[in-house]
Each structure stands twice: as C-alpha cells, then as structure tokens.
Design a protein around this motif. Sequence first.
Motif, PDB file in Angstrom:
ATOM      1  N   VAL A  12     -17.653 -19.531  35.823  1.00 26.45           N
ATOM      2  CA  VAL A  12     -16.314 -18.948  35.606  1.00 26.45           C
ATOM      3  C   VAL A  12     -15.632 -18.769  36.960  1.00 26.45           C
ATOM      4  CG1 VAL A  12     -15.078 -16.847  34.902  1.00 26.45           C
ATOM      5  CG2 VAL A  12     -16.837 -17.804  33.409  1.00 26.45           C
ATOM      6  N   CYS A  25     -16.598 -11.053  26.338  1.00 28.88           N
ATOM      7  CA  CYS A  25     -16.483 -10.754  27.768  1.00 28.88           C
ATOM      8  C   CYS A  25     -15.610  -9.503  27.886  1.00 28.88           C
ATOM      9  CB  CYS A  25     -15.824 -11.944  28.459  1.00 28.88           C
ATOM     10  SG  CYS A  25     -14.951 -11.539  29.972  1.00 28.88           S
ATOM     11  N   PRO A  26     -16.046  -8.491  28.664  1.00 30.89           N
ATOM     12  CA  PRO A  26     -15.239  -7.267  28.789  1.00 30.89           C
ATOM     13  C   PRO A  26     -13.822  -7.548  29.306  1.00 30.89           C
ATOM     14  CG  PRO A  26     -17.342  -7.050  29.971  1.00 30.89           C
ATOM     15  CD  PRO A  26     -17.272  -8.451  29.464  1.00 30.89           C
ATOM     16  N   ALA A  27     -13.672  -8.640  30.070  1.00 28.89           N
ATOM     17  CA  ALA A  27     -12.329  -8.964  30.598  1.00 28.89           C
ATOM     18  C   ALA A  27     -11.558  -9.877  29.635  1.00 28.89           C
ATOM     19  CB  ALA A  27     -12.462  -9.641  31.955  1.00 28.89           C
ATOM     20  N   ILE A  45     -12.168 -12.907  28.685  1.00 34.49           N
ATOM     21  CA  ILE A  45     -12.106 -14.334  29.038  1.00 34.49           C
ATOM     22  C   ILE A  45     -12.871 -15.102  27.966  1.00 34.49           C
ATOM     23  CG2 ILE A  45     -12.895 -16.068  30.733  1.00 34.49           C
ATOM     24  CD1 ILE A  45     -12.699 -13.784  32.850  1.00 34.49           C
ATOM     25  N   CYS A  96     -11.929 -12.172  35.881  1.00 34.83           N
ATOM     26  CA  CYS A  96     -13.374 -11.866  35.903  1.00 34.83           C
ATOM     27  C   CYS A  96     -13.660 -10.722  36.875  1.00 34.83           C
ATOM     28  CB  CYS A  96     -14.148 -13.114  36.306  1.00 34.83           C
ATOM     29  SG  CYS A  96     -15.918 -12.812  36.476  1.00 34.83           S
ATOM     30  N   THR A  97     -14.397  -9.744  36.408  1.00 37.03           N
ATOM     31  CA  THR A  97     -14.746  -8.590  37.248  1.00 37.03           C
ATOM     32  C   THR A  97     -16.133  -8.741  37.861  1.00 37.03           C
ATOM     33  OG1 THR A  97     -15.691  -7.480  35.340  1.00 37.03           O
ATOM     34  CG2 THR A  97     -13.355  -7.020  35.802  1.00 37.03           C
ATOM     35  N   GLU A  98     -16.735  -9.882  37.617  1.00 39.52           N
ATOM     36  CA  GLU A  98     -18.074 -10.197  38.132  1.00 39.52           C
ATOM     37  C   GLU A  98     -19.119  -9.203  37.637  1.00 39.52           C
ATOM     38  OE1 GLU A  98     -18.251 -11.483  42.215  1.00 39.52           O
ATOM     39  OE2 GLU A  98     -16.098 -11.909  42.243  1.00 39.52           O
ATOM     40  N   CYS A  99     -18.983  -8.823  36.386  1.00 35.47           N
ATOM     41  CA  CYS A  99     -19.956  -7.879  35.822  1.00 35.47           C
ATOM     42  C   CYS A  99     -21.303  -8.558  35.524  1.00 35.47           C
ATOM     43  CB  CYS A  99     -19.403  -7.229  34.552  1.00 35.47           C
ATOM     44  SG  CYS A  99     -19.337  -8.379  33.143  1.00 35.47           S
ATOM     45  N   GLY A 100     -21.296  -9.878  35.409  1.00 35.21           N
ATOM     46  CA  GLY A 100     -22.548 -10.620  35.208  1.00 35.21           C
ATOM     47  C   GLY A 100     -23.065 -10.637  33.779  1.00 35.21           C
ATOM     48  N   GLU A 101     -22.332 -10.004  32.869  1.00 36.11           N
ATOM     49  CA  GLU A 101     -22.794  -9.913  31.471  1.00 36.11           C
ATOM     50  C   GLU A 101     -22.983 -11.290  30.823  1.00 36.11           C
ATOM     51  OE1 GLU A 101     -23.709  -7.424  29.320  1.00 36.11           O
ATOM     52  OE2 GLU A 101     -23.855  -6.401  31.245  1.00 36.11           O
ATOM     53  N   CYS A 102     -22.061 -12.212  31.080  1.00 35.76           N
ATOM     54  CA  CYS A 102     -22.136 -13.524  30.411  1.00 35.76           C
ATOM     55  C   CYS A 102     -23.406 -14.267  30.823  1.00 35.76           C
ATOM     56  CB  CYS A 102     -20.879 -14.354  30.664  1.00 35.76           C
ATOM     57  SG  CYS A 102     -20.398 -14.453  32.385  1.00 35.76           S
ATOM     58  N   VAL A 113     -15.177 -17.371  27.680  1.00 42.17           N
ATOM     59  CA  VAL A 113     -16.118 -18.027  28.606  1.00 42.17           C
ATOM     60  C   VAL A 113     -16.468 -19.451  28.147  1.00 42.17           C
ATOM     61  CG1 VAL A 113     -18.382 -17.841  29.735  1.00 42.17           C
ATOM     62  CG2 VAL A 113     -16.990 -15.781  29.348  1.00 42.17           C
ATOM     63  N   MET A 122     -21.374 -16.787  34.834  1.00 39.81           N
ATOM     64  CA  MET A 122     -20.426 -16.111  35.738  1.00 39.81           C
ATOM     65  C   MET A 122     -20.096 -17.006  36.932  1.00 39.81           C
ATOM     66  SD  MET A 122     -20.718 -12.495  37.758  1.00 39.81           S
ATOM     67  CE  MET A 122     -21.458 -13.072  39.262  1.00 39.81           C
TER      68      MET A 122
HETATM   69  S1  SF4 Z   1     -18.909 -12.000  34.674  1.00 33.78           S
HETATM   70 FE1  SF4 Z   1     -18.683 -12.998  32.707  1.00 33.78          FE
HETATM   71  S2  SF4 Z   1     -18.613 -11.338  31.206  1.00 33.78           S
HETATM   72 FE2  SF4 Z   1     -18.224 -10.440  33.210  1.00 33.78          FE
HETATM   73  S3  SF4 Z   1     -16.005 -10.420  33.379  1.00 33.78           S
HETATM   74 FE3  SF4 Z   1     -16.729 -12.292  34.348  1.00 33.78          FE
HETATM   75  S4  SF4 Z   1     -16.614 -13.801  32.723  1.00 33.78           S
HETATM   76 FE4  SF4 Z   1     -16.514 -11.817  31.713  1.00 33.78          FE
END
Ligand code: SF4
Length: 408
Positions: A400, A341-343, A345, A380-386, A347, A397
């Motif tokens: 999380v 996770c870029p932040a 976390i 969480c930056t809500e990037c949606g990657e996970c 997950v 996300m």
């Molecule tokens: S959306 Fe998922 S990958 Fe992105 S910052 Fe939040 S927990 Fe990490």
Amino acid sequence: MSEPLNQCRGISRRAFVKAGVASVAGGGLIGIDVLSHAAEGDGDASQQGALPRRKLGRTGLEVSIVSFGGASLYYGPRGKLPQKEIDAIIGCAVDEGINLIDTSYGYGDGVNEATIGNALKGKRDKVIILSKGPWGPMKPMKEMLETSLRRLQTDHIEIYGLHGLDLTEDLAEKFIEKHLPDLVKAKEEGKISHIAGTGHLATTAMMRFIQTGLMEVIAVPINPVRREFLEQVVPMARKMDIGVVGMKVFHFGKLSQPVPELAGILGTDRDEFIRRTLRFSLAQDVACVIPGFTTVEEVKTAAAIGRGFAGLSPEEEKAMSVGREKSAEKVCRICGHCLPCPARISVPDVLRLELNARHYGLQAWAKRDYGRQKVKADACTECGECTKKCPHGVPAMELVLRAKSTLS
Ligand code: SF4
Ligand code: SF4
C-alpha cells in the motif's frame, strides 16, 4: 441454411481480408490483417482442416480450442446485435467447427440467452452450452436454471454453474452452502450435465469452490498480463481433471486495447495484439478459449488462428514471459481477509492496481483506475493491521505504501 450462414461459407479469402473490421466485444477484438498474420505465422490456416478439439477435463466432452464467449452479442461496441446478425455469427461459428458457446442468466437481463437460444434453432445438437446464474442478490438457483432452459429453448444444458465467484472467503462458504446443493440436484435430475464456476479476480474463492470436488469446469481469465489464475488456480484445477475454459483473452479488466506499455509483449498494433493474445491463451493448459465475436469475419479469423495453432515460437515464449519471473512473489489473491482497514482503504483494490503497474508496466491504466478509488493510499496510518491479517503472507502495508509512489 440461413442466408447469413451462406455468407459465412461463401466469403472468399480475398473478400474476407477486404471486408475485415475491428471491434471489441467482451474481449473480442479482431482486425483485418489478423488472417494475413495467421497465414504468415501459422501456415495458410484458412485452408486447413477442422478446428482442433481438446478434452474438457473429466466431463467426457471435447470442445473446439477456439470457442465462443457469447456476451459479445449483447455487450459489444454496437450494443445488442439484431437477431439476424446473431443468427449469422452463430451459424458461422458452428460452420467453422466452434462447438461451445458461453452465456449467462445475467447477460443483458436474459436477452443474451434468449437470442442465442433463437440462433441455435436447428443447431442445438452441434453446440455445448455453458451458462450460469449470477452472483449478488441471487434468486434461487433452481429458478434461474428453469429460466435459462426456457430462454435457451432446451430441456438440458451441458454445463451450468455459478457466475463471477469474486468473493471473500466468508461469502464463498455461504455460496457453497446455499447454491451448490441445487446444482447437484439439477444434475441428478438430468437438467444439467456438469457443474461450473467462473471467476474474474478472486483466486482464493475459486480455489475454495474447486476444493468442494463438485466443480467439473471453470472459466477464468487467461491472458499474458494477469497471471494469477494461471499460476494459482489452473494447476490445482488440472490436478483434479477439471476442464479449464479461458476467458478475458483480450480483456484485462478495463484494458481491452493494446497499449504502448505492453508493446514488448503484445505488439504495437491491434492485429498483432489479437494474434499474440489468442496464441498465448491457446498455449496454456486450457481446453478452450472463448473470445467474443460481433461479426462473421471475426469468427473466421479466430477459427483460422485456432486451426493453424501449433504452439508458441521461441520468440513469442520469450516476449510473453514478462512478469512470469516474478511469480515467486506473494501475489494478493483479492480475498479481502485484510479488511476492514481502519483508514477505509480498499486494500485488495490498491494492491491489484499496484501489481498491474509494477509487474506489468501498466502504469497509465492502473493510475487511471486508482484515481477513482475513494480513499487513496495516502490515508494509510501504517497501523500494520492488513499485513497482520493476511493469511497468504502478502506484505500488504508495504505494498500500500509502495502504491503511493507507483500510482500517484
Ligand atoms: S497499514 Fe493497512 S490496515 Fe493499516 S491503515 Fe494502512 S492500509 Fe489500512
Ligand atoms: S492482502 Fe492478503 S488478505 Fe488482503 S486481499 Fe490480498 S491476499 Fe487477501
């Protein structure tokens, strides 16, 4: 017959009820009134015949439905037990008809295997041993197996395998490549009879191991609270006629005590907790369960519950269905595919705790554990990657973000 074993045989029911104690042992936790409860709910189990046995998948072995998680002899509340007590407990277990003992190369840096080996002198032919090499920075499997054989004072182990398959899918592939051929060879050489794998968290890795077709026995958590293995892994294993050994019967991660939040499922006191959890596990599609024991009284109590077990009552079925109705939800398999996770976390950990809090009402416990996470869901930056990376369709996300309120 050793003196401690006579003690096991000779103890009267009255004396036993008086002498009962409570303890926690790698999941073992038995109290004085359990036998009384067993007598009420299951008939006077202490007076009944042999401990029932079930087939252990396609191994051809038959195992006592209540068997023995030997880690308790080292990791129980009193730590490593003296050899004399271990002799007594194992002697009592054999006397009660328990015929499978679980241990591991890694328990107590080998002390657990060695003390069990000592206690089995003269009784080796009465017991099926399940042991395994640890994961992590492993020595070659061949070397670990030779050491296990030496410590257990035997030239053959019935079931041996890989310990703690709590791996990401990538690591699982590496493990399969590196360690399974050694186990196959050991089987060909007659040093072991059957290959096993044990896992505590990651259902995906366990399913991958099962898919190799080489697993004949698995040991996985079976309890009313964490149902992932029951729902995802056990049906697959049973289709392939793999023997399922239920572990963590009383031990849900760090939770090994009855908590008020679970009163509806497991009762409000320790004895009720023990009786219900053991009975729940025995009612599943498992060959046996392996609670840990630290006294002869605990052995006798669990064996009595096993002898009297004839399925769950409708009331128990109802109480223990909590959480089951939500099983259609896409549950995180702790596979780690959504990382990194870029932040930063973790997950899978956050989702595991969120699940425990929301599904099973374990807020207090989950919050405590969540408090130890280095990076919280707030980051969480809500990037949606996970969510994008999850191959199992888990809305990572969203969960999380939900954890922010569930766990804070
Ligand atoms: S959306 Fe998922 S990958 Fe992105 S910052 Fe939040 S927990 Fe990490
Ligand atoms: S969210 Fe998906 S990818 Fe991440 S650990 Fe859970 S199941 Fe695996």
